[in-house]
Write a protein that holds these residues in place. Structure first.
Motif, PDB file in Angstrom:
ATOM      1  N   ARG A 103       0.845  -1.196   0.000  1.00 51.70           N
ATOM      2  CA  ARG A 103       0.000   0.000   0.000  1.00 51.70           C
ATOM      3  C   ARG A 103       0.877   1.243   0.000  1.00 51.70           C
ATOM      4  N   THR A 104       0.566   2.185  -0.883  1.00 45.73           N
ATOM      5  CA  THR A 104       1.321   3.422  -0.997  1.00 45.73           C
ATOM      6  C   THR A 104       0.357   4.592  -0.853  1.00 45.73           C
ATOM      7  N   THR A 105       0.329   5.192   0.327  1.00 47.01           N
ATOM      8  CA  THR A 105      -0.544   6.330   0.569  1.00 47.01           C
ATOM      9  C   THR A 105       0.097   7.600   0.016  1.00 47.01           C
ATOM     10  N   LEU A 106      -0.622   8.698   0.104  1.00 38.50           N
ATOM     11  CA  LEU A 106      -0.088   9.977  -0.363  1.00 38.50           C
ATOM     12  C   LEU A 106       1.157  10.355   0.426  1.00 38.50           C
ATOM     13  N   PHE A 111       7.488  10.895  -0.094  1.00 40.36           N
ATOM     14  CA  PHE A 111       8.869  10.557   0.278  1.00 40.36           C
ATOM     15  C   PHE A 111       9.370   9.307  -0.454  1.00 40.36           C
ATOM     16  N   ARG A 112       8.642   8.886  -1.508  1.00 37.86           N
ATOM     17  CA  ARG A 112       9.037   7.754  -2.341  1.00 37.86           C
ATOM     18  C   ARG A 112       9.237   6.487  -1.509  1.00 37.86           C
ATOM     19  N   ASP A 273      -4.196   6.895  -3.252  1.00 41.36           N
ATOM     20  CA  ASP A 273      -3.824   5.888  -2.263  1.00 41.36           C
ATOM     21  C   ASP A 273      -3.771   4.540  -2.985  1.00 41.36           C
ATOM     22  N   GLU A 274      -2.572   4.110  -3.369  1.00 38.26           N
ATOM     23  CA  GLU A 274      -2.416   2.906  -4.168  1.00 38.26           C
ATOM     24  C   GLU A 274      -2.240   1.679  -3.280  1.00 38.26           C
TER      25      GLU A 274
END
Length: 488
Positions: A103-106, A111-112, A273-274
């Protein structure tokens, strides 16, 4: 070969935890230090000091938790240590991991960074191993370590399996990505535009704190007396609501993708939000296809993969395929991503005896409600009649929708009244079955059958009022699983 050194999570884990701490305590901060700033009351001063001590302790504990939390992978096993005074040690064999969720939030995107979660079949807090703040390169490394340890030892390897393993890796096949038309349908079917109502209500209350809206009500009433102004206002609100629904749906489903390769199924979703969810095909315990009453009218369906491991945050619905597929596409995509599964369109319906028992089976909820109405408010007798009609309407709908089928190694159940659910599983994935018969069912020659599959929580699927002959067939079908068991 050099031994892998123990690693910590990314240092940005600390400010991330600080943000969650502030967000979780914003109410108390405003109450104690904003609204009661400079208060001379002794109890308020004590509360302010006590809460400040609590915040300082939480800040220190966040730093210490980050510093003492270390992980490393050695010989296919993940080792985790944590704690300063009381040390905690945990080991997780990577071949026990059922699902992987990224999961990759905003906040992560800025901050990559990303977060990765390994889900096992264990219950409780031990069921998942989260890496909440790591670099994307580290996430790829951990996933690579997991993927390399998924081949379990086998006793007998056939030539066909050896040839299969020697084949070159097959690239991922993309099975579904939503078109603009799909997003439009999803925005209306999900009723996401209705979320604008509480937002407008909150905005109104906020403005009312700064502007005296009561004095403007007379002016607004005069404006709304004109029909064309009312028409413009209603049309404007509808356009805003529709636009809001489309945007919110696109943010959630705009970059949706369902893909698979020879071994795994992948679900990618989210714009801001991926999240990326992957599961090995052999870990899928069952498939469930559900339709709400709105989706049945529109010919849509939602496909859910039931797996032995947890899928992390329930709000993400990570194990759910795109929830607005056409019913035929839903059936087709199950057969595409899981070639071992076959969805049969034609199934057996319940007998007339099942209809009779459902009409005769007493409703204790209706009986208790009727007694309460008769005792407290006899004038509302018609509510009891309406409730009775509703209960029997739902029973008739459930009877009409209920279906079942045994097909070699597979079993299918379908049931439900307003919302229907089609459940498909393999005999090898069923860990337990139950066959029950009440006294009323014995009189009509019926029974209730149930399958139990590994999941978190354990997944129970029950179908009431099948014929006793089919219940016997169901029991024999399950006992025949011993023919597929190989002994060393």
């Amino acid at each position: 070969m050099m031994e892998e050194r123990a690693k910590r999570l990314h240092p940005f884990k600390i400010p991330f935890e600080f943000w969650k701490l502030l967000k979780g305590n914003v109410f108390f901060i405003i109450m104690l230090y904003v609204l009661n700033f400079g208060s001379e009351k002794m109890y308020m001063k004590l509360l302010q000091i006590g809460f400040l001590v609590y915040l300082v302790w939480k800040v220190i504990s966040v730093i210490l938790r980050w510093y003492t939390y270390k992980y490393q992978i050695k010989e296919g096993t993940l080792y985790i240590t944590s704690g300063l005074v009381s040390k905690s040690y945990r080991t997780v064999p990577l071949h026990k991991v059922q699902n992987v969720q990224q999961r990759t939030t905003l906040f992560h995107k800025i901050f990559r960074l990303t977060s990765l979660t390994f889900e096992t079949g264990m219950t409780g807090d031990q069921g998942s191993v989260p890496f909440e703040m790591i670099s994307r390169k580290e996430a790829e490394r951990l996933e690579g370590k997991y993927a390399s340890k998924q081949e379990l030892p086998v006793i007998d390897i056939s030539e066909e399996r050896i040839a299969e393993d020697m084949e070159p890796a097959i690239e991922k096949t993309i099975h579904f990505t939503p078109s603009k038309h799909d997003v439009l349908i999803a925005s209306f079917t999900s009723l996401s535009f209705l979320a604008l109502i509480p937002i407008l209500a909150t905005l109104y209350n906020t403005l009312d704190d700064f502007i005296d809206l009561e004095n403007t009500e007379g002016f607004l009433a005069k404006l709304l007396d004109t029909w064309w102004i009312i028409t413009i206002v209603i049309a404007g609100l509808i356009c805003v609501a529709v636009a809001f629904g489309i945007v919110s749906t696109f943010v959630k489903y705009g970059k949706y993708e369902i893909s698979s390769d020879h071994e795994r199924i992948y679900i990618n979703k989210g714009v801001l939000d991926e999240s990326v969810f992957s599961i090995r095909k052999e870990k899928v315990q069952a498939v469930e296809i559900t339709q709400s009453i709105i989706k049945r009218v529109l010919g849509l369906a939602e496909v859910k993969l039931i797996s032995a491991g947890s899928t992390g945050d329930e709000e993400l619905e990570t194990n759910t395929l795109y929830p607005f597929l056409s019913i035929e596409r839903a059936y087709g995509i199950v057969e595409e991503i899981l070639p071992a599964y076959k969805v049969e369109r034609s199934m057996r319906s319940l007998s007339k005896q099942a209809f009779k028992i459902r009409m005769l089976r007493p409703s204790f909820f209706w009986i208790l409600t009727t007694l309460a109405i008769y005792y407290f408010k006899p004038s509302l007798w018609y509510i009891s009649l309406i409730l009775l009609v509703l209960i029997y309407t739902l029973r008739i709908m459930d009877y009409k929708n209920s279906r079942y089928l045994l097909n070699d190694e597979f079993i299918q159940f379908k049931s439900g009244s307003l919302e229907t659910s089609l459940f498909i599983t393999k005999r090898s994935k069923v860990i337990q079955i139950e066959v029950e018969r009440s006294k009323l069912q014995k009189f009509f020659g019926l029974a209730t059958i149930e399958t139990i599959n590994r999941s978190k929580p354990v997944h129970h699927t029950k179908l009431q009022d099948v014929s006793v002959e089919y219940a016997d067939e169901f029991y024999t079908w399950y006992m025949d699983r011993t023919k597929n068991i190989q002994f060393e």
